[in-house]
Design a protein around this motif. Structure first.
Motif, PDB file in Angstrom:
ATOM      1  N   TYR A  48       0.849  -1.198   0.000  1.00 42.39           N
ATOM      2  CA  TYR A  48       0.000   0.000   0.000  1.00 42.39           C
ATOM      3  C   TYR A  48       0.880   1.242   0.000  1.00 42.39           C
ATOM      4  O   TYR A  48       1.817   1.353   0.786  1.00 42.39           O
ATOM      5  N   ALA A  49       0.548   2.153  -0.933  1.00 41.52           N
ATOM      6  CA  ALA A  49       1.394   3.326  -1.152  1.00 41.52           C
ATOM      7  C   ALA A  49       0.579   4.610  -1.100  1.00 41.52           C
ATOM      8  O   ALA A  49      -0.646   4.611  -1.258  1.00 41.52           O
ATOM      9  N   HIS A  50       1.300   5.703  -0.899  1.00 38.75           N
ATOM     10  CA  HIS A  50       0.724   7.042  -0.953  1.00 38.75           C
ATOM     11  C   HIS A  50       1.542   7.841  -1.965  1.00 38.75           C
ATOM     12  O   HIS A  50       2.751   8.012  -1.784  1.00 38.75           O
ATOM     13  N   GLU A  51       0.879   8.269  -3.028  1.00 36.15           N
ATOM     14  CA  GLU A  51       1.546   9.034  -4.086  1.00 36.15           C
ATOM     15  C   GLU A  51       2.821   8.340  -4.566  1.00 36.15           C
ATOM     16  O   GLU A  51       3.880   8.957  -4.717  1.00 36.15           O
ATOM     17  N   GLY A  52       2.720   7.017  -4.762  1.00 33.38           N
ATOM     18  CA  GLY A  52       3.838   6.250  -5.296  1.00 33.38           C
ATOM     19  C   GLY A  52       4.897   5.838  -4.286  1.00 33.38           C
ATOM     20  O   GLY A  52       5.845   5.134  -4.625  1.00 33.38           O
ATOM     21  N   LYS A  53       4.755   6.239  -3.042  1.00 30.91           N
ATOM     22  CA  LYS A  53       5.725   5.885  -1.994  1.00 30.91           C
ATOM     23  C   LYS A  53       5.144   4.765  -1.127  1.00 30.91           C
ATOM     24  O   LYS A  53       4.049   4.903  -0.578  1.00 30.91           O
ATOM     25  N   ASN A  54       5.886   3.672  -1.001  1.00 32.44           N
ATOM     26  CA  ASN A  54       5.426   2.532  -0.208  1.00 32.44           C
ATOM     27  C   ASN A  54       5.271   2.922   1.260  1.00 32.44           C
ATOM     28  O   ASN A  54       6.174   3.514   1.846  1.00 32.44           O
ATOM     29  N   ILE A  55       4.123   2.558   1.825  1.00 32.02           N
ATOM     30  CA  ILE A  55       3.828   2.860   3.231  1.00 32.02           C
ATOM     31  C   ILE A  55       3.834   1.579   4.064  1.00 32.02           C
ATOM     32  O   ILE A  55       4.558   1.474   5.047  1.00 32.02           O
ATOM     33  N   VAL A  56       3.005   0.595   3.666  1.00 37.30           N
ATOM     34  CA  VAL A  56       2.897  -0.661   4.409  1.00 37.30           C
ATOM     35  C   VAL A  56       2.768  -1.850   3.465  1.00 37.30           C
ATOM     36  O   VAL A  56       2.360  -1.711   2.313  1.00 37.30           O
ATOM     37  N   LEU A  57       3.100  -3.010   3.993  1.00 38.61           N
ATOM     38  CA  LEU A  57       3.031  -4.275   3.259  1.00 38.61           C
ATOM     39  C   LEU A  57       2.423  -5.310   4.185  1.00 38.61           C
ATOM     40  O   LEU A  57       2.795  -5.377   5.363  1.00 38.61           O
ATOM     41  N   ILE A  58       1.499  -6.104   3.662  1.00 39.37           N
ATOM     42  CA  ILE A  58       0.913  -7.192   4.452  1.00 39.37           C
ATOM     43  C   ILE A  58       1.669  -8.473   4.139  1.00 39.37           C
ATOM     44  O   ILE A  58       1.894  -8.779   2.968  1.00 39.37           O
TER      45      ILE A  58
END
Length: 199
Positions: A48-58
């Motif tokens: 899951y990303a915000h404006e192309g920047k990775n935030i979290v991964l499950i």
């Protein structure tokens, strides 16, 4: 990408095929999407990303499932839900779960951490990583570097990340014999300019 739901069909397929943690993954997905993140399958995991920047991964393991925060070391984490996966991980942190009920109880704390992680990205903050020189160089590798100048030149030409991966791999063995064996096995890769995981 499903424009209406913000979901990725590849993640749908991955979740449908999950043999464990399916319900937990679904709830973690819902929490991440609820924070306005975009979904994509990366490294075989929902990311899951915000404006192309990775935030979290499950991701899931045998004993637990987790929500990995790429820059978790920079988060406030007032509820203390984030842990280091191993002592050598510098930036990422995990929120670990063993049940759906546990995720439900920590939903607010998770959401707060995700929103904090988005702000970290918006601010352009970076984790100060240790320099490669701060990682111990096992004696077995030092000996080979001294014996073979070409190995020293090739190792020095590798990216810092590749150098650290080798040093951690060598140092991870408890016995000298195993460390020496790892060095010998990796020497051809180093001389070819390849990283540990580039095979």
């Amino acid at each position: 990408m499903n424009q209406e739901t913000g979901t990725d069909p590849k993640v749908d397929a991955m979740l449908q095929g999950a043999t464990s943690w399916r319900d937990e993954f679904a709830l973690l997905r819902s929490i991440a999407l609820g924070c306005g993140l975009t979904e994509e399958l990366k490294w075989g995991q929902p990311c899951y990303a915000h404006e192309g920047k990775n935030i979290v991964l499950i991701h899931g393991f045998k004993e637990y499932c987790a929500l990995l925060f790429f820059k978790g070391a920079l988060l406030a984490d007032p509820k203390g839900i984030l842990v280091m996966q191993t002592e050598n991980v510098q930036s990422a942190r995990q929120a670990r779960f063993t049940s759906l009920a546990q995720i439900t109880r920590q939903r607010k704390a998770l959401t707060a951490c995700i929103l904090d992680a988005i702000e970290v990205e918006r601010a352009g903050l970076k984790v100060a990583l240790r320099e490669t020189s701060e990682f111990p160089t096992p004696e077995e590798f030092q000996v080979r570097l001294a014996q073979l100048p070409a190995l020293r030149t090739a190792f020095d030409a590798l990216t810092p990340g590749r150098q650290r991966a080798y040093l951690l791999h060598f140092a991870g063995a408890k016995q000298s014999k195993t460390r020496a064996s790892r060095v010998e096995n990796c020497m051809p890769l180093i001389l070819d300019g390849l990283g540990l995981n580039d095979r």
